[in-house]
Design an enzyme around this catalytic site. Structure first.
Site, PDB file in Angstrom:
ATOM      1  N   ASP A   1      -2.237   6.227  -6.103  1.00 27.31           N
ATOM      2  CA  ASP A   1      -2.454   5.349  -4.953  1.00 27.31           C
ATOM      3  C   ASP A   1      -2.573   3.890  -5.386  1.00 27.31           C
ATOM      4  O   ASP A   1      -3.365   3.579  -6.266  1.00 27.31           O
ATOM      5  CB  ASP A   1      -3.740   5.801  -4.230  1.00 27.31           C
ATOM      6  CG  ASP A   1      -3.960   5.078  -2.915  1.00 27.31           C
ATOM      7  OD1 ASP A   1      -3.002   4.479  -2.387  1.00 27.31           O
ATOM      8  OD2 ASP A   1      -5.099   5.111  -2.408  1.00 27.31           O
TER       9      ASP A   1
ATOM     10  N   ASP B   1       0.818  -1.210   0.000  1.00 30.94           N
ATOM     11  CA  ASP B   1       0.000   0.000   0.000  1.00 30.94           C
ATOM     12  C   ASP B   1       0.855   1.265   0.000  1.00 30.94           C
ATOM     13  O   ASP B   1       1.543   1.549   0.981  1.00 30.94           O
ATOM     14  CB  ASP B   1      -0.919  -0.019   1.239  1.00 30.94           C
ATOM     15  CG  ASP B   1      -1.941   1.106   1.221  1.00 30.94           C
ATOM     16  OD1 ASP B   1      -2.120   1.754   0.170  1.00 30.94           O
ATOM     17  OD2 ASP B   1      -2.576   1.339   2.268  1.00 30.94           O
TER      18      ASP B   1
END
Ligand SMILES: *[C@@H]1O[C@H](CO)[C@@H](O)[C@H](O)[C@H]1NC(C)=O
Ligand SMILES: *[C@@H]1O[C@H](CO)[C@@H](O)[C@H](O)[C@H]1NC(C)=O
Ligand SMILES: *[C@@H]1O[C@H](CO)[C@@H](O)[C@H](O)[C@H]1NC(C)=O
Ligand SMILES: *[C@@H]1O[C@H](CO)[C@@H](O)[C@H](O)[C@H]1NC(C)=O
Length: 466
Positions: free
Chosen positions: A339, A138
């Site tokens: 992201d 992430d």
């Protein structure tokens, strides 16, 4: 410093076929249907490095596109809808933080997790000797954590054995009075006993609590382990069981001080390619820039609430090569986040509207469903039942100073299907947030995305997973 290469591999269970035309993409519906049919498997351990020039450490990243049996009373598309809603929570959390909201119990300190049907994972070795654990990857959060024994009642079930700190000779609790107990970035720590405890809350409302520890982490068996990494030994979670994930934890690649990147270098550059389809292999390189033909855009820094994010300037969007007329100021400077943990691309309504209208114009041959028929925040969905292939217009994203992504065919439509029906929806959505854009992981697929932190730029190169 040494550099690491982490290889990505994709486990999609359905073969795909794709023919690229001059303008449109022609893509098989089956190849887009990832969430409902098939079982996933887990890699045995950090993968053996393959030959990538200028790189040292290697891991595989697997894109887990296969759904386990979760929510037994839900259909596959209900489940998919629920997962997309978590994506919305993550984005709303970014939105609130852009607006300068402080982290409190109602404002999540950290962003949400990639939803289960499209999670990207890596296998890392934790401890000495290394215990191999498969974790989410992430770029939108910092602290790395894994579930640890005894984890008596509040851990979600994971595929691999829990990390057992008694079997690691390098595990150390972080004492309360250690400066390492302050992990910053809005992540909470406290002193339960004499040792430091942490609590990280993600934007999709999931959380992890546990002991903050100091440990050796091996990103690749081929390279030296990184000693003294501060990570979370999770004793309790919420919200993970519900998404049915089987991962052992999370690898935080954000820009904050507690990120694995800050702790092991600091790392000046990393890059990845998120593999788009069956059996394709991608990679994550930490510490070295891969070779290739890249377009670059300047890396920006957001407000303190979002300083862990990798932000750039989005300046334009195109459909089949033609620029979409978007009102000036629709994209705020430095407010486009790249992201890995958000799935869809979110953009302000005044930019999304013209993109959607032009996209629909090219999709006239398919039966459009009423807006909201699938889920309230998706307004451009088509009934594609019985279609073997779809002809889809190309979508381009143009960033400041010439950076560009010609979105891969697998990143334009999100397809859900159950009981012989199939629905395909535009994988872009509007947000009510002035200027904010989040480029999701679907739209990054097949691209080599280079985060040249030292050089202050982000690069994009096509065919990155080849
Ligand atoms: C962890 O993975 C490495 C590399 O694949 C392997 O050599 C090692 O035996 C594995 N360790 C365990 C405990 O499974
Ligand atoms: C953890 O390792 C210790 C020492 O080897 C062992 O006694 C204990 O049973 C292990 N815990 C679990 C839950 O496997
Ligand atoms: C981790 O533990 C080692 C060995 O006790 C110590 O030297 C180091 O300073 C610790 N690192 C952190 C960040 O607490
Ligand atoms: C590099 O990319 C640019 C922009 O996409 C393209 O015009 C150029 O032909 C490419 N060069 C090579 C050597 O592939």
């Amino acid at each position: 410093m040494a550099s690491w290469v982490i290889h990505l591999a994709l486990l999609l269970c359905i073969p795909s076929q794709q023919v690229l035309g001059a303008e449109h993409h022609t893509i098989s519906v089956q190849s887009l249907l990832s969430g409902s049919i098939c079982s996933s498997s887990s890699p045995a351990g950090p993968a053996t490095p393959t030959s990538r020039p200028g790189a040292g450490r290697t891991l595989h990243i697997i894109r887990r596109a296969c759904q386990e049996k979760t929510g037994e009373h839900m259909t596959a598309s209900d489940h998919y809808t629920a997962l997309l809603r978590r994506d919305q929570y993550r984005v709303q959390s970014i939105h609130r933080r852009l607006a300068g909201a402080k982290s409190t119990s109602t404002i999540p300190a950290h962003l949400g997790l990639p939803f289960h049907t499209d999670e990207y994972v890596v296998t890392v070795g934790v401890g000495t000797p290394p215990q191999n654990l498969t974790v989410l990857f992430d770029t939108g959060s910092d602290l790395t954590w894994v579930q640890c024994t005894p984890c008596s009642d509040a851990c979600y079930p994971q595929e691999e054995p829990l990390f057992n700190r008694s079997n690691s000779k390098t595990y150390r609790d972080i004492p309360c009075d250690s400066p390492s107990c302050d992990i910053g970035g809005g992540q909470e720590t406290s002193c339960g006993s004499s040792t430091c405890a942490y609590n990280v809350q993600y934007g999709d409302q999931s959380q992890t609590w546990g002991d903050l520890a100091n440990e050796t982490v091996t990103l690749s068996p081929a390279s030296p382990p990184a000693a003294n990494v501060v990570f979370g030994c999770s004793q309790r979670t919420s919200g993970f069981k519900e998404i049915g994930t089987k991962v052992a934890g999370l690898l935080g690649l954000g820009r904050g001080d507690s990120s694995i990147l800050s702790q092991t270098g600091p790392v000046s550059v990393f890059s990845y390619c998120l593999p788009p389809r069956v059996s394709s292999t991608g990679y994550l390189t930490i510490g070295a820039a891969p070779q290739g033909n890249f377009t670059y855009t300047p890396l920006r820094t957001m407000n303190p609430q979002l300083s862990s994010m990798y932000a750039v300037d989005l300046v334009g969007v195109s459909v089949n090569g033609a620029a979409i007329p978007i009102p000036a100021g629709a994209f705020a400077p430095g407010a486009t986040i790249i992201d890995s943990g958000t799935v869809l691309t979110h953009m302000p309504a005044e930019a999304y509207g013209p993109l959607r209208d032009e996209f629909r114009r090219h999709m006239g041959r398919y039966k459009m469903l009423p807006p909201g028929a699938v889920v309230d925040f998706l307004d451009t969905c088509y009934d594609v039942t019985g279609q073997d292939v779809l002809t889809v217009p190309r979508v381009g994203l143009e960033f400041g100073s010439g950076g560009a992504i010609d979105v891969d065919a697998s990143g334009i439509l999100v397809v859900a299907g159950a009981k012989g029906e199939a629905v395909a929806c535009l994988a872009f959505v509007p947000i009510q947030s002035a200027g904010l854009v989040i480029v999701g992981n679907m739209q990054q697929r097949a691209y080599n995305v280079v985060f040249d932190v030292a050089g202050g730029r982000v690069g994009f190169g096509a065919n990155g997973c080849n």
